[in-house]
Scaffold this motif. Structure first.
Motif, PDB file in Angstrom:
ATOM      1  N   SER A 194     -25.445  25.366  43.509  1.00  0.00           N
ATOM      2  CA  SER A 194     -26.027  25.497  44.840  1.00  0.00           C
ATOM      3  C   SER A 194     -26.534  24.174  45.360  1.00  0.00           C
ATOM      4  O   SER A 194     -26.513  23.906  46.546  1.00  0.00           O
ATOM      5  CB  SER A 194     -27.211  26.444  44.796  1.00  0.00           C
ATOM      6  OG  SER A 194     -26.834  27.661  44.263  1.00  0.00           O
ATOM      7  N   ILE A 195     -27.060  23.374  44.449  1.00  0.00           N
ATOM      8  CA  ILE A 195     -27.817  22.207  44.885  1.00  0.00           C
ATOM      9  C   ILE A 195     -27.325  20.982  44.156  1.00  0.00           C
ATOM     10  O   ILE A 195     -27.210  20.972  42.942  1.00  0.00           O
ATOM     11  CB  ILE A 195     -29.314  22.395  44.566  1.00  0.00           C
ATOM     12  CG1 ILE A 195     -29.815  23.675  45.233  1.00  0.00           C
ATOM     13  CG2 ILE A 195     -30.118  21.199  45.026  1.00  0.00           C
ATOM     14  CD1 ILE A 195     -31.087  24.178  44.642  1.00  0.00           C
ATOM     15  N   VAL A 196     -27.025  19.945  44.907  1.00  0.00           N
ATOM     16  CA  VAL A 196     -26.827  18.632  44.305  1.00  0.00           C
ATOM     17  C   VAL A 196     -27.925  17.757  44.874  1.00  0.00           C
ATOM     18  O   VAL A 196     -28.407  18.007  45.966  1.00  0.00           O
ATOM     19  CB  VAL A 196     -25.433  18.053  44.629  1.00  0.00           C
ATOM     20  CG1 VAL A 196     -24.364  18.839  43.921  1.00  0.00           C
ATOM     21  CG2 VAL A 196     -25.184  18.049  46.113  1.00  0.00           C
ATOM     22  N   PRO A 197     -28.358  16.738  44.148  1.00  0.00           N
ATOM     23  CA  PRO A 197     -29.500  15.971  44.629  1.00  0.00           C
ATOM     24  C   PRO A 197     -29.232  15.384  46.012  1.00  0.00           C
ATOM     25  O   PRO A 197     -28.146  14.881  46.273  1.00  0.00           O
ATOM     26  CB  PRO A 197     -29.648  14.857  43.597  1.00  0.00           C
ATOM     27  CG  PRO A 197     -28.972  15.360  42.387  1.00  0.00           C
ATOM     28  CD  PRO A 197     -27.863  16.243  42.867  1.00  0.00           C
TER      29      PRO A 197
END
Lengths: 749, 178
Positions: B167-170
């Motif tokens: 869902s999340i990449v930095p």
């Protein structure tokens, strides 16, 4: 307490029992040593290294064998050169522990940095987010920034179904092995294991079907990260959005304490149970729940719940009606006629008490009250007389004690009692005698097994009673667990009498940690029996009133039938009046568990449609039949119960809602220690004394010679946990687990 | 002052009033016929919320409900559900099945924007919510979600397995040299 060991932790003196580890000792004085792999209910392994502390012991002079004292007269502490894991280090006399030195703090910070190198940054979508030990401990002890590049992180499968109830996220797993140890050591289902080593280490399931255990949901509670999540709660809500209401499980005699987590929903237009969590009660379920109790809750907001009273019209079809019309119809049709009432064993004590009162004092002469299942009528009185002593604590059963398990599969009938009694046998050394016609899981731990022909438990018990009583005279305590499955009504009566006589003749009647423990089919069988003193079902009746009977078979035929239930059951379709009742989640009341503990449950949800609590319905009918009742709430009814039912004397809502600190302390702010279990704020309940414990009790009252039982060749049901029924059918997650009852036909004698 | 003088002085004020009315009748009005007419807002003005998409058309919102948690007015309601490769709304496993903002409760503080881990919700100066009914002021997901870029399919999309696991990449990407 004997064998206390004195030590100091950060200079604070503490005395704890011998064998305690440093983490538990520190917890006693409010010093939270962070842990991931350690859990107070599990075997310690020292794998995560989060609990590293400085440990020292008094220096001993090798020549004189005396403790060396310093100039201040205090013993000189020899500090161990390296940090020690607090969870695997038992305390010793004079030990000193330091938990706040720069070395310890640096170690904690480093361990967390290591753990986070392979932990994804997906807290926003993680079901554990907000109640996650890793989140909390990172905030408290960890570094603010990672020195690791995102791309260098270890990436792994994020969506691994371990069976159909539990999902594993391999990336989030920190390899603490809490789940493996729970399954191996407590549930004895060896279904999880580590695979590969080092950075590739991962959890795999070994069984087929995968993760085949009745206790799988507990692993999600004790998982210190969001690696294990339930299929039921997956992405359903965030932890901080949930409201917790103390409640009880009604599906087996254990009476597990629950917390119902609810949240406002748009599509149901109101609150809904999002998940069921265990509520700590060390006397009942400790911090565990079986998967049925955890996942069966969907019936509380099932779309096909009865929401309006139904009346049969002139054309013979059931049509929606109003309470006024339905109650008036009942009054018109039953005034001056005897009513046969049948109370199901999942209704609250207060409902059963009023129902019995209506049939005994308000309805016309000839009315009678029975209960469903009818079988319980034949042994619940013996369970009350010779049941386990008032101060019984399963955690104290151990060496020298005997558990006799007759005719029942403990894991299928009462899963949490299986966990607890298994511990008494396996880790504390109680002796287990199992008698059954087929092999059950409890056979693995039995010191002695006996077998008999299918359905022949009663005759086996009556022939063996005298010998067993002689053999068991030397036992410190004697707990006799039995079930009514596969028996006829005379069979279960005979079995209960034989087992009670074993108890009396071996000298264990009326003692704590000893007594009969019946495996009733549901959560309030004992309570309904206590309230109603039920009579056997008649064959025919002028009017029949069924409350919470569900799909009961062989219900008496009558020209006028009232069915009061949650669903439009098969019986309701035949009824003349159908009344919608509230489920346990929508009202207050008390249940009495199989070991006679009276416990309270609270309202978690608003009413569904126009459904009303059972006691209200009974009271409204009673008013129309001429009674002057005016009960406002269940507390008022319970006060009357404590005055009129001798066994319940002295009990009150205040007394059974009493809570106190239980060890281990779990479910408060420190999620890392015990998991996401809820603290008990709703009350620990109270067990009322068995008749045999009363001074004026005569042991021979009920123990006439057990009747000889003829075995009939009729179908008998072997009870299963996931047995098909009205309630479990509404739970989609359990759909694949539902089993049709196994029927077996004993050979006629 | 006698009563006669007082009366004259009051009568003389009437034409002054008419003059004011006449002057304003022909001057430029300061009010706008909102929402038909709009006033240019500063680029940082916090107007109504928009749910953003990635360039490939997937929704940035992952249904984490952190906006709802941050909202001081309790104006946001989120229900999440699970993405599949056959029906994918957002990267990763979770997406917002229901997303509602009650614009009558919203105080336009922008905390939801701050809390959002994927920069999915943005308060833009384009418009200010208006409506004639209370129900109409509860903005649903379809009203909040912006249209996909030209030529890109809308959600749900069928995607390849393994492509959108997370869902999340930095964001912004971490500079490892610092």
């Amino acid at each position: 307490m004997a064998d206390l060991v004195n030590l100091t932790i950060d200079g604070v003196p503490v005395a704890v029992p011998k064998g305690t580890n440093i983490v538990d000792a520190a917890k006693r004085i409010g010093n939270d040593i962070p842990v991931f792999c350690y859990h107070p209910k599990l075997r310690q392994v020292g794998m995560c290294r989060m609990c590293l502390v400085e440990v020292g012991t008094p220096r001993m002079d090798p020549a004189t064998k005396q403790i060396v004292k310093g100039e201040d007269g205090k013993p000189v502490i020899a500090w161990m050169p390296k940090l020690q894991t607090a969870c695997t280090t038992p305390v010793s006399e004079g030990m000193a522990v330091r938990t706040q030195t720069p070395q310890v703090l640096a170690a904690r910070k480093d361990i967390l940095e290591f753990l986070l190198t392979s932990h994804p940054l997906d807290c926003p979508i993680c079901d554990k987010g907000g109640e996650c030990p890793l989140q909390n401990l990172t905030l408290a002890h960890g570094p603010g920034m990672s020195r690791f590049e995102y791309e260098a992180k270890h990436h792994d499968e994020k969506h691994v179904p371990l069976g159909d109830l539990i999902y594993l996220d391999r990336e989030r797993c920190i390899q603490c092995s809490r789940c493996i140890r729970f399954q191996d050591d407590l549930a004895d289902d060896h279904v999880l294991q580590f695979h590969e080593r080092g950075r590739n280490m991962e959890i795999v399931t070994l069984s087929d079907p995968p993760f085949n255990s009745f206790f799988s949901g507990n692993t999600t509670d004790i998982c210190p990260v969001g690696a294990l999540t339930t299929a039921d709660f997956r992405f359903k809500a965030r932890a901080w959005e949930l409201q917790g209401t103390p409640s009880l499980c009604t599906h087996c005699p254990v009476g597990c304490n629950l917390t119902l987590n609810t949240r406002l929903e748009t599509h149901t237009g109101g609150y809904e149970v999002k998940r069921v969590m265990p509520r700590q009660n060390e006397q009942v379920n400790e911090i565990w729940l079986c998967d049925k109790g955890r996942f069966v809750h969907h019936f509380t907001r099932a779309a096909d719940r009865l929401t309006h009273p139904l009346l049969r019209n002139a054309g013979g079809t059931l049509v929606e009606s109003t309470w006024e019309a339905a109650l008036q119809r009942i009054a018109d049709r039953t005034l001056g006629k005897p009513i046969t009432g049948i109370a199901g064993d999942r209704i609250a004590n207060e409902d059963a008490y009023l129902f019995a009162g209506l049939l005994r004092t308000v309805a016309s002469k000839g009315s009678l009250i029975s209960m469903a299942p009818a079988m319980a009528t034949y042994y619940a009185d013996l369970a009350r007389a010779y049941g386990v002593g008032k101060d019984t604590d399963f955690n104290q059963l151990g060496k020298g004690d005997v558990i006799l398990l007759v005719n029942g599969d403990l894991e299928e009938a009462a899963p949490v009692w299986f966990l607890r009694l298994r511990q008494a046998v396996v880790t504390r050394g109680a002796r287990l005698i199992v008698a059954n016609d087929h092999t059950t899981k409890m056979h693995r731990y039995a010191g002695q097994t006996e077998s008999y022909q299918l359905g022949n438990a009663a005759n086996w018990a009556s022939t063996r009673a005298a010998v067993l009583a002689e053999e068991l005279k030397g036992a410190r305590h004697l707990l006799i667990v039995f079930s009514d499955e596969k028996l006829s009504t005379s069979g279960v009566r005979s079995l209960a009498i034989s087992l009670a006589s074993v108890l009396v003749q071996s000298g264990h009647a009326g003692k704590s940690n000893s007594g009969l423990l019946p495996l009733y089919p549901h959560g309030n069988t004992q309570g309904v029996s206590d309230m109603t003193s039920p009579q056997p079902w008649p064959d025919r009746a002028e009017a029949v009133w069924l409350i919470g009977v569900g799909e009961g078979e062989g219900v008496p035929q009558a020209p006028f039938t009232i069915v009061q239930d949650l669903f439009q059951t098969r019986l309701a379709e035949q009824a003349d009046v159908v009344l919608p009742a509230l489920s346990f989640a929508e009202r207050e009341g008390t249940f009495t568990s199989g070991d006679r503990r009276v416990q309270r449950f609270y309202q978690a949800l608003p009413a569904m449609g126009q459904a009303m609590p059972d006691w209200w319905i009974v009271q409204e009918v009673a008013k129309r039949l001429g009674a002057t009742w005016n009960y406002q709430n269940t507390a008022q009814i319970f006060t009357e119960i404590s005055q009129h039912i001798p066994a319940y004397a002295g009990l009150s809502y205040e007394a059974i809602s009493h809570t106190e600190d239980q060890w281990p302390l779990v479910g408060r702010g420190d999620l890392y220690y015990g998991g996401t279990v809820y603290d008990n704020t709703g009350g620990l309940g109270l067990r009322y004394p068995a008749d045999a414990e009363r001074a004026d009790f005569h042991a021979d009252v009920h123990l006439d010679t057990p009747p000889e039982v003829t075995i009939e060749a009729v179908q008998r049901v072997r009870r299963r946990l996931y047995e098909d029924g009205e309630l479990i059918r509404r739970s989609k997650v359990l759909a694949a687990h539902i089993v049709n009852s196994v029927t077996e036909v004993p050979q006629a004698a | 002052m006698s009563s006669f003088e007082e009366t004259v002085s009051r009568l003389l004020k009437i034409p002054v009033g008419y003059a004011t009315v006449l002057r304003n009748l022909f001057s430029k009005p300061v009010t706008l016929q909102y929402p038909e007419q709009k006033k240019p807002m500063s680029a940082r003005f916090r107007g109504r919320h928009h749910l953003k998409r990635y360039d490939d058309g997937l929704e940035k919102c992952i249904g984490c409900a952190l906006c709802a948690a941050a909202c001081p007015a309790d104006a946001i309601y989120v229900e999440a559900d699970q993405n599949t490769n056959a029906e994918r709304y957002s990267p990763g496993e979770r997406y917002a099945k229901t997303y509602e903002i009650n614009m009558l409760r919203c105080i336009f503080c922008g905390y939801c924007e701050d809390a959002c881990p994927t920069n999915a919700i943005v308060l833009e100066p384009i418009e200010f919510p208006t409506g004639y009914t209370r129900e109409g002021m509860i903005y649903t997901k379809s009203m909040l979600l912006e249209a996909p870029p030209n030529g890109v399919p809308t959600t749900p999309q069928a995607t390849q397995p393994g492509k959108f696991d997370r869902s999340i990449v930095p964001y912004p990407p971490v500079d490892a040299s610092v």
